[in-house]
Design a protein around this motif. Structure first.
Motif, PDB file in Angstrom:
ATOM      1  N   TRP A   1       0.831  -1.199   0.000  1.00 52.67           N
ATOM      2  CA  TRP A   1       0.000   0.000   0.000  1.00 52.67           C
ATOM      3  C   TRP A   1       0.867   1.252   0.000  1.00 52.67           C
ATOM      4  N   GLU A   2       2.006   1.193   0.673  1.00 56.87           N
ATOM      5  CA  GLU A   2       2.939   2.327   0.625  1.00 56.87           C
ATOM      6  C   GLU A   2       3.493   2.509  -0.775  1.00 56.87           C
ATOM      7  N   ALA A   3       3.766   1.394  -1.470  1.00 51.74           N
ATOM      8  CA  ALA A   3       4.225   1.491  -2.856  1.00 51.74           C
ATOM      9  C   ALA A   3       3.135   2.104  -3.744  1.00 51.74           C
ATOM     10  N   ALA A   4       1.876   1.783  -3.437  1.00 48.24           N
ATOM     11  CA  ALA A   4       0.776   2.375  -4.204  1.00 48.24           C
ATOM     12  C   ALA A   4       0.707   3.883  -3.988  1.00 48.24           C
ATOM     13  N   ILE A   5       0.943   4.328  -2.749  1.00 45.60           N
ATOM     14  CA  ILE A   5       1.002   5.763  -2.467  1.00 45.60           C
ATOM     15  C   ILE A   5       2.149   6.407  -3.236  1.00 45.60           C
ATOM     16  N   ASP A   6       3.300   5.747  -3.268  1.00 46.98           N
ATOM     17  CA  ASP A   6       4.444   6.278  -4.014  1.00 46.98           C
ATOM     18  C   ASP A   6       4.113   6.411  -5.503  1.00 46.98           C
ATOM     19  N   CYS A   7       3.340   5.462  -6.016  1.00 44.89           N
ATOM     20  CA  CYS A   7       2.914   5.529  -7.411  1.00 44.89           C
ATOM     21  C   CYS A   7       2.040   6.758  -7.644  1.00 44.89           C
ATOM     22  N   LEU A   8       1.141   7.044  -6.699  1.00 45.73           N
ATOM     23  CA  LEU A   8       0.304   8.232  -6.838  1.00 45.73           C
ATOM     24  C   LEU A   8       1.137   9.509  -6.773  1.00 45.73           C
ATOM     25  N   VAL A   9       2.127   9.539  -5.899  1.00 44.55           N
ATOM     26  CA  VAL A   9       3.002  10.712  -5.826  1.00 44.55           C
ATOM     27  C   VAL A   9       3.633  10.972  -7.184  1.00 44.55           C
ATOM     28  N   ALA A  10       4.157   9.906  -7.805  1.00 50.93           N
ATOM     29  CA  ALA A  10       4.783  10.051  -9.127  1.00 50.93           C
ATOM     30  C   ALA A  10       3.766  10.501 -10.167  1.00 50.93           C
ATOM     31  N   LEU A  11       2.565   9.934 -10.114  1.00 52.91           N
ATOM     32  CA  LEU A  11       1.539  10.306 -11.076  1.00 52.91           C
ATOM     33  C   LEU A  11       1.136  11.771 -10.919  1.00 52.91           C
ATOM     34  N   HIS A  12       1.049  12.229  -9.680  1.00 46.32           N
ATOM     35  CA  HIS A  12       0.612  13.606  -9.435  1.00 46.32           C
ATOM     36  C   HIS A  12       1.701  14.631  -9.738  1.00 46.32           C
TER      37      HIS A  12
ATOM     38  N   ARG B   1       2.537   9.577   4.508  1.00 51.62           N
ATOM     39  CA  ARG B   1       3.603   9.238   3.539  1.00 51.62           C
ATOM     40  C   ARG B   1       3.442  10.083   2.272  1.00 51.62           C
ATOM     41  N   TYR B   2       2.214  10.228   1.818  1.00 51.03           N
ATOM     42  CA  TYR B   2       1.958  11.042   0.633  1.00 51.03           C
ATOM     43  C   TYR B   2       2.371  12.486   0.887  1.00 51.03           C
ATOM     44  N   GLU B   3       1.956  13.034   2.007  1.00 51.02           N
ATOM     45  CA  GLU B   3       2.278  14.432   2.318  1.00 51.02           C
ATOM     46  C   GLU B   3       3.782  14.647   2.451  1.00 51.02           C
ATOM     47  N   HIS B   4       4.463  13.710   3.115  1.00 47.35           N
ATOM     48  CA  HIS B   4       5.911  13.844   3.299  1.00 47.35           C
ATOM     49  C   HIS B   4       6.621  13.861   1.949  1.00 47.35           C
ATOM     50  N   ALA B   5       6.192  12.987   1.031  1.00 48.91           N
ATOM     51  CA  ALA B   5       6.837  12.916  -0.282  1.00 48.91           C
ATOM     52  C   ALA B   5       6.586  14.184  -1.093  1.00 48.91           C
TER      53      ALA B   5
END
Length: 503
Positions: free
Chosen positions: A275-286, A419-423
């Motif tokens: 799920w953390e990897a999925a959040i990282d994917c969203l960070v990259a997408l955004h 995690r999303y906010e930190h990234a």
């Protein structure tokens, strides 16, 4: 106009088996297939292939019901296989349970001529004539709706043949809340592929300004958006399946198979690292610039629609139209409707300056495939993005942390959001305060919509299984409604028993 009979030439036993698969994938509960032909014509071969396809087990033992008269199979579609060669009177079908079998699933009947007038008028007649060596001629005739299903399944077989896979095995993989279905295709060489069958759809009545719900909500009506968004994702380093063959007008795609591994463990619980990897994917997408238009192979341009006011409002209206009548046993009052719409219009106003990105729309566990052999954002396989829009970046975060199919506990939800906010803190256009507000609004909007959709799936589409998810969505709403920005909507939810809660 009535559908004309279908006539098919089968060269050998393998072709008969393929036809059995093709019929299996067109079968629906309540269908009665009457198989007529002489001894040795291939009726049992056809029936056996059909049953094995529905069972997703090519080695399944399928004995002939010659002596038992009926053999039952508790499968995805329950099947009753009748052999009437030995019955003395059509009335015996009552004792054999034909009506009950048709009520529970589908029925295959060999030697249907022995049934007299006892078979349903809507049966599908399959006549098999022997030819030289192992060849056969088959003639199919039945009700128009059933024949349309069979013709589409045969069109898929032709599509696979045009792609060089005429001898492939087909099995049902899954359907979803839309009209799309998926098949697992195994080629003669053993390669596993995915077939997407997505017929063009115009569902529901015209609601306003000459538009249907799907048009207002920007739901894809054919497969071109899937092709366009998939191309954009792959070009930008995201793991979307390669398209190996396509028929854009008919609605067929042959796709790379990204496997069956998801982001849940064997008990169906979230695997935190995934799920953390999925959040990282969203960070990259955004962080990825999104074009407004994407041109695909047939030269047409797909315009990515905005997640605009009309779309947001018609989605939350499903709560009023479907969920509240289901919950309360009555239509919502005019006062409640007015307060609901006023509240949501105010919230949508507050999203005007929210950070925007590509919104995949259903970024949750059923649509995320874990790619263990990949690294970085490519570990997240994306398979459902045809309805993508440009809208608040917080929406897909909300979709993940309030997964509609599996409970995301508050601790994990908060961990993923942090995690999303930190990234994203190092991004010059990101501010965590308005993001948190936008996230609360999007969590509420999505949960509100899903409550309505899941009730609609049961009442309109005959898919009651979705109702088991309602308590989870209601629990998400209770937590989300605690955010101060959602205070104007509290009365609209407490009337249905959804009271804001910090827990």
């Amino acid at each position: 106009m009535a559908e004309l009979p279908i006539e098919i030439a089968l060269d050998d036993e393998r072709a008969t088996q393929r036809l059995g698969q093709d019929l299996a994938l067109a079968l629906r509960p309540g269908d009665c297939l009457a198989l007529r032909g002489d001894l040795g014509a291939g009726k049992s071969t056809l029936a056996r292939a059909l049953i094995r396809c529905i069972a997703a087990d090519p080695g399944l033992e399928v004995p002939s019901p010659t002596f038992t008269l009926v053999q039952s199979y508790d499968l995805r579609i329950p099947i009753a296989h009748f052999d009437l060669y030995r019955i003395a009177d059509p009335d015996e079908l009552v004792e054999l349970g034909l009506d009950e079998a048709l009520g529970d699933g589908a029925v295959l009947i060999e030697w249907p001529e022995h049934a007299g007038d006892a078979l349903p008028s809507g049966r599908i007649l399959i006549e098999i004539d022997e030819g030289p060596e192992d060849s056969r001629k088959v003639r199919l005739n039945g009700p128009d709706q059933a024949m349309q299903r069979i013709r589409r399944s045969l069109a898929i077989r032709a599509f696979l043949g045009a792609a060089g896979h005429d001898d492939a095995d087909r099995q049902f993989l899954q359907g979803d809340a839309s009209t799309r279905t998926y098949e697992a295709v195994t080629t003669a060489g053993g390669e596993r592929l995915i077939l997407m069958d997505a017929p063009k759809r115009l569902i529901g009545p015209v609601l306003r300004d000459g538009k249907r719900y799907a048009q207002i909500a920007h739901v894809a009506e054919d497969i071109r958006p899937f092709v366009a968004i998939g191309s954009f994702l792959r070009d930008n380093g995201f793991r979307a399946p390669e398209i190996l063959a396509r028929d854009l007008d008919t609605g067929f795609l042959l796709l790379e198979d990204l496997g069956r591994g998801g982001i849940l463990d064997d008990q169906g619980l979230p695997v935190t690292a995934r799920w953390e990897a999925a959040i990282d994917c969203l960070v990259a997408l955004h962080r990825t610039d999104v074009p407004r238009h994407i041109t695909i192979q047939d030269g047409t341009a797909h315009t990515i629609p905005p997640f605009d006011r009309e779309a947001m409002l018609i989605e939350v209206d499903l709560y009023l139209s479907w969920y509240l009548p289901h919950k309360l046993g009555a239509e919502p009052s005019p006062r409640l409707r007015e307060k609901f719409h006023a509240g949501w219009n105010g919230l949508i106003d507050r999203l005007e300056n929210a950070s925007k990105s590509l919104v995949l729309r259903d970024f949750h566990s059923p649509n995320i495939l874990w790619q263990a052999d990949r690294a970085g954002i490519e570990r997240i396989g994306l398979i459902d993005f045809q309805d993508a829009m440009i809208g608040p970046a917080a929406y897909d975060v909300a979709s993940l942390v309030q997964d509609a199919r599996v409970a995301v506990e508050p601790v994990l939800r908060d961990r993923l959001v942090a995690r999303y906010e930190h990234a994203r803190r190092r991004d010059p256009d990101f501010d965590p305060v308005p993001f948190r507000e936008a996230l609360a609004i999007m969590e509420c909007q999505r949960a509100t919509k899903i409550l309505g959709i899941f009730v609609r799936l049961k009442k309109r589409d005959g898919k009651p299984g979705y109702l088991r998810h309602l308590p989870r969505i209601e629990a998400y709403l209770r937590r989300t409604l605690a955010h101060p920005v959602l205070h104007p909507l509290h009365d609209c939810y407490t009337e249905a028993g959804i009271t804001p809660s910090e827990s």
